[in-house]
Design a protein around this motif. Structure first.
Motif, PDB file in Angstrom:
ATOM      1  N   LYS A  50       7.599  11.523  19.678  1.00  0.00           N
ATOM      2  CA  LYS A  50       6.693  11.551  18.529  1.00  0.00           C
ATOM      3  C   LYS A  50       6.449  10.128  18.026  1.00  0.00           C
ATOM      4  CE  LYS A  50       8.286  16.133  17.044  1.00  0.00           C
ATOM      5  NZ  LYS A  50       8.870  16.928  15.943  1.00  0.00           N
ATOM      6  N   GLU A  51       5.360   9.966  17.300  1.00  0.00           N
ATOM      7  CA  GLU A  51       5.022   8.660  16.733  1.00  0.00           C
ATOM      8  C   GLU A  51       5.157   8.714  15.214  1.00  0.00           C
ATOM      9  OE1 GLU A  51       2.019   6.335  19.619  1.00  0.00           O
ATOM     10  OE2 GLU A  51       1.094   7.955  18.471  1.00  0.00           O
ATOM     11  N   TYR A  52       5.818   7.691  14.670  1.00  0.00           N
ATOM     12  CA  TYR A  52       6.109   7.644  13.241  1.00  0.00           C
ATOM     13  C   TYR A  52       5.398   6.449  12.614  1.00  0.00           C
ATOM     14  CZ  TYR A  52       9.725  11.013  14.421  1.00  0.00           C
ATOM     15  OH  TYR A  52      10.388  12.122  14.871  1.00  0.00           O
ATOM     16  N   ALA A  53       4.848   6.663  11.424  1.00  0.00           N
ATOM     17  CA  ALA A  53       4.104   5.620  10.718  1.00  0.00           C
ATOM     18  C   ALA A  53       4.968   4.997   9.633  1.00  0.00           C
ATOM     19  CB  ALA A  53       2.841   6.210  10.097  1.00  0.00           C
ATOM     20  N   PRO A  54       4.758   3.712   9.330  1.00  0.00           N
ATOM     21  CA  PRO A  54       5.478   3.065   8.216  1.00  0.00           C
ATOM     22  C   PRO A  54       5.191   3.775   6.898  1.00  0.00           C
ATOM     23  CG  PRO A  54       4.367   1.436   9.592  1.00  0.00           C
ATOM     24  CD  PRO A  54       3.858   2.774  10.019  1.00  0.00           C
ATOM     25  N   THR A  55       6.131   3.670   5.973  1.00  0.00           N
ATOM     26  CA  THR A  55       5.957   4.321   4.668  1.00  0.00           C
ATOM     27  C   THR A  55       5.866   3.337   3.508  1.00  0.00           C
ATOM     28  OG1 THR A  55       8.354   4.619   4.676  1.00  0.00           O
ATOM     29  CG2 THR A  55       7.012   6.518   5.286  1.00  0.00           C
ATOM     30  N   LEU A  56       6.173   2.068   3.743  1.00  0.00           N
ATOM     31  CA  LEU A  56       6.082   1.063   2.676  1.00  0.00           C
ATOM     32  C   LEU A  56       5.058   0.005   3.059  1.00  0.00           C
ATOM     33  CD1 LEU A  56       7.045  -0.186   0.009  1.00  0.00           C
ATOM     34  CD2 LEU A  56       8.856  -1.355   1.304  1.00  0.00           C
ATOM     35  N   HIS A 111      -7.465 -17.738  -3.600  1.00  0.00           N
ATOM     36  CA  HIS A 111      -8.194 -16.746  -4.386  1.00  0.00           C
ATOM     37  C   HIS A 111      -9.013 -15.843  -3.460  1.00  0.00           C
ATOM     38  CE1 HIS A 111     -10.616 -15.022  -7.588  1.00  0.00           C
ATOM     39  NE2 HIS A 111     -11.713 -15.458  -6.988  1.00  0.00           N
ATOM     40  N   GLY A 112      -8.898 -14.524  -3.651  1.00  0.00           N
ATOM     41  CA  GLY A 112      -9.671 -13.579  -2.861  1.00  0.00           C
ATOM     42  C   GLY A 112      -9.064 -13.216  -1.528  1.00  0.00           C
ATOM     43  N   LYS A 113      -7.946 -13.835  -1.176  1.00  0.00           N
ATOM     44  CA  LYS A 113      -7.291 -13.561   0.108  1.00  0.00           C
ATOM     45  C   LYS A 113      -6.080 -12.655  -0.109  1.00  0.00           C
ATOM     46  CE  LYS A 113     -10.075 -16.272   2.381  1.00  0.00           C
ATOM     47  NZ  LYS A 113     -11.074 -15.720   3.337  1.00  0.00           N
ATOM     48  N   PHE A 114      -5.739 -11.888   0.909  1.00  0.00           N
ATOM     49  CA  PHE A 114      -4.558 -11.039   0.816  1.00  0.00           C
ATOM     50  C   PHE A 114      -3.993 -10.790   2.210  1.00  0.00           C
ATOM     51  CE2 PHE A 114      -7.965  -8.062   1.684  1.00  0.00           C
ATOM     52  CZ  PHE A 114      -7.387  -7.105   2.509  1.00  0.00           C
ATOM     53  N   THR A 115      -2.724 -10.439   2.254  1.00  0.00           N
ATOM     54  CA  THR A 115      -2.079 -10.030   3.498  1.00  0.00           C
ATOM     55  C   THR A 115      -1.303  -8.741   3.212  1.00  0.00           C
ATOM     56  OG1 THR A 115      -0.068 -11.323   3.063  1.00  0.00           O
ATOM     57  CG2 THR A 115      -1.823 -12.400   4.337  1.00  0.00           C
ATOM     58  N   ILE A 116      -1.022  -7.982   4.256  1.00  0.00           N
ATOM     59  CA  ILE A 116      -0.298  -6.724   4.099  1.00  0.00           C
ATOM     60  C   ILE A 116       0.851  -6.668   5.098  1.00  0.00           C
ATOM     61  CG2 ILE A 116      -0.400  -4.200   4.241  1.00  0.00           C
ATOM     62  CD1 ILE A 116      -3.277  -4.311   3.395  1.00  0.00           C
ATOM     63  N   GLN A 117       2.003  -6.256   4.613  1.00  0.00           N
ATOM     64  CA  GLN A 117       3.169  -6.049   5.468  1.00  0.00           C
ATOM     65  C   GLN A 117       3.588  -4.589   5.357  1.00  0.00           C
ATOM     66  OE1 GLN A 117       6.395  -8.971   5.400  1.00  0.00           O
ATOM     67  NE2 GLN A 117       7.856  -7.282   5.253  1.00  0.00           N
ATOM     68  N   SER A 118       3.807  -3.934   6.502  1.00  0.00           N
ATOM     69  CA  SER A 118       4.238  -2.541   6.501  1.00  0.00           C
ATOM     70  C   SER A 118       5.642  -2.443   7.072  1.00  0.00           C
ATOM     71  CB  SER A 118       3.276  -1.675   7.318  1.00  0.00           C
ATOM     72  OG  SER A 118       3.232  -2.108   8.673  1.00  0.00           O
ATOM     73  N   GLU A 119       6.414  -1.487   6.548  1.00  0.00           N
ATOM     74  CA  GLU A 119       7.806  -1.326   6.959  1.00  0.00           C
ATOM     75  C   GLU A 119       8.174   0.145   7.067  1.00  0.00           C
ATOM     76  OE1 GLU A 119      10.621  -4.222   4.893  1.00  0.00           O
ATOM     77  OE2 GLU A 119       8.903  -4.232   3.542  1.00  0.00           O
ATOM     78  N   MET A 120       9.085   0.447   7.997  1.00  0.00           N
ATOM     79  CA  MET A 120       9.677   1.773   8.089  1.00  0.00           C
ATOM     80  C   MET A 120      10.810   1.849   7.063  1.00  0.00           C
ATOM     81  SD  MET A 120       8.393   3.697  10.582  1.00  0.00           S
ATOM     82  CE  MET A 120       7.355   3.512  12.059  1.00  0.00           C
TER      83      MET A 120
END
Length: 288
Positions: A50-56, A111-120
């Protein structure tokens, strides 16, 4: 109407509309949702077929943008969480409960920039972090989003809260000061022949070969060992080969500290199977 179109419609009259009145939209909610979805698919894990997605999902923004949109974070986070849950189901990905989207400041972003980090992250910790977010927004009395009871990822070890020491509070100590003997146990490691050293990241199920005499550990990409955990300092710790199967671990003045077998350390000689905790990441030192 597609999921993204519905999301855009909900955001148009709230976050984006308010931001326009404040002098232009510093961040696009739709772009945040799309990038979060991309991170979700990129960081998915496979286990037991199965495949699991990050939750945070942590969205890093510029300090000025954070100040301007802080009051709209609960709405933006909640709608993005709903969007991610729907997209996970659409892609056949399993989540360990309801996802959490939170916003944090990164002073290095423009200004106006963003990054995203995802974690299990396991559901109980997500619930704790969600409550902290509600308190940060002044909504402590509000009901947090429900956390679905789901089976954790096979082989997944739920991480501990930020900097937590599961063995109780103990003072930091210097396990190795260059003069005292190594505590190697019944069989000296020097008598075991030349072994191959690894750091095994239990939390994220990945191994790092220790192929240099000195290696730094942290969340910045210029480290020798990069760990995707925002609770880890940019340059958190250093591991050094002392020769003859002897390795030492040294904290580099990290924010949340370095723990070995539950005890906060400054510098210590490592033994095979020692458990290292950095932020909410558990690592095992292995000699194979």
């Amino acid at each position: 109407m597609g999921l993204l179109s519905k999301f855009e419609g909900k955001m148009e009259d709230t976050v984006e509309g308010a931001a326009n009145k404040m002098g232009g939209t510093p961040l696009s909610p739709v772009q945040i949702a799309k990038r979060a979805e991309k991170q979700m698919r990129r960081e998915r894990m496979v286990g037991a077929g199965k495949e699991y997605a990050p939750t945070l999902y942590t969205v890093f923004v510029n300090a000025d943008d954070d100040a301007r949109l802080f009051g709209y974070y609960p709405t933006l986070a909640g709608e993005t969480e709903t969007y991610l849950s729907a997209k996970a189901a659409e892609h056949g990905l399993i989540m360990d409960g309801q996802p959490l989207v939170r916003f944090m400041v990164d002073d290095e972003l423009k200004h106006g920039k963003f990054t995203i980090q995802s974690e299990m992250v396991a559901a109980p910790l997500v619930a704790k972090l969600r409550q902290e977010e509600m308190e940060r927004y002044g909504l402590a009395g509000a009901s947090a989003a429900p956390v679905a009871a789901a089976a954790p990822t096979p082989g997944y070890v739920p991480p501990r809260p930020n900097g937590a020491n599961p063995y109780g509070e103990q003072p930091a100590y210097d396990g190795f000061d260059g003069t005292e003997n190594f505590q190697m146990g019944a069989v000296p490691q020097s008598n075991l022949g030349q072994l191959t050293p690894y750091l095994y990241d239990i939390t994220h199920d990945q191994a790092f070969l220790l192929d240099s005499d000195t290696m730094t550990i942290g969340r910045e990409n210029n480290n020798d060992i990069v760990l995707q955990d925002i609770n880890i300092s940019r340059h958190h710790a250093e591991i050094r080969n002392m020769g003859n199967n002897h390795w030492t671990l040294t904290d580099l003045g990290s924010m949340n500290g370095t723990f070995v077998n539950g005890r906060k350390i400054k510098s210590i000689a490592l033994n095979d199977a020692d458990r290292i905790t950095l932020g909410i990441t558990d690592i095992e030192f292995q000699l194979i």
